[in-house]
Design a protein around this motif. Sequence first.
Motif, PDB file in Angstrom:
ATOM      1  N   ALA A 125       0.832  -1.209   0.000  1.00 34.57           N
ATOM      2  CA  ALA A 125       0.000   0.000   0.000  1.00 34.57           C
ATOM      3  C   ALA A 125       0.869   1.262   0.000  1.00 34.57           C
ATOM      4  N   ALA A 126       1.944   1.240   0.745  1.00 34.91           N
ATOM      5  CA  ALA A 126       2.843   2.397   0.785  1.00 34.91           C
ATOM      6  C   ALA A 126       3.512   2.624  -0.572  1.00 34.91           C
ATOM      7  N   THR A 136       0.879   4.064  -2.993  1.00 44.04           N
ATOM      8  CA  THR A 136       0.599   5.456  -2.642  1.00 44.04           C
ATOM      9  C   THR A 136       1.768   6.358  -3.042  1.00 44.04           C
ATOM     10  N   TRP A 179       1.906   6.671  -6.860  1.00 49.37           N
ATOM     11  CA  TRP A 179       0.778   7.476  -7.298  1.00 49.37           C
ATOM     12  C   TRP A 179       1.027   8.960  -7.005  1.00 49.37           C
ATOM     13  N   ALA A 180       1.587   9.262  -5.831  1.00 41.97           N
ATOM     14  CA  ALA A 180       1.852  10.655  -5.455  1.00 41.97           C
ATOM     15  C   ALA A 180       2.932  11.275  -6.341  1.00 41.97           C
ATOM     16  N   GLY A 197       1.574  10.333 -10.573  1.00 42.43           N
ATOM     17  CA  GLY A 197       0.154  10.199 -10.894  1.00 42.43           C
ATOM     18  C   GLY A 197      -0.230  10.827 -12.223  1.00 42.43           C
TER      19      GLY A 197
END
Length: 74
Positions: A41-42, A45, A48-49, A52
């Motif tokens: 998950a990290a 994320t 994506w950050a 993105g």
Amino acid sequence: MTDPLIKAHVRLAGSIRRAAVRLDDERGDVPGWVLITLMTAALVTGIWAIAGEQLKTMFESALNGVTGPDQVHD
């Protein structure tokens, strides 16, 4: 029964009992799975950050390449 056959049977029965005891004691590695899930998950994320907008542009470009620019809806 012959003596070697009896000995083999006793060894096999002992091995099966030891394996059954090990299986009963096995509870799994729950903290390991939790760690893997959190790390995944990290990573998602973080990627994506950071990227993105570039990923969105690449995805839209790929869709345009397959369907044509007139077919993509927002």
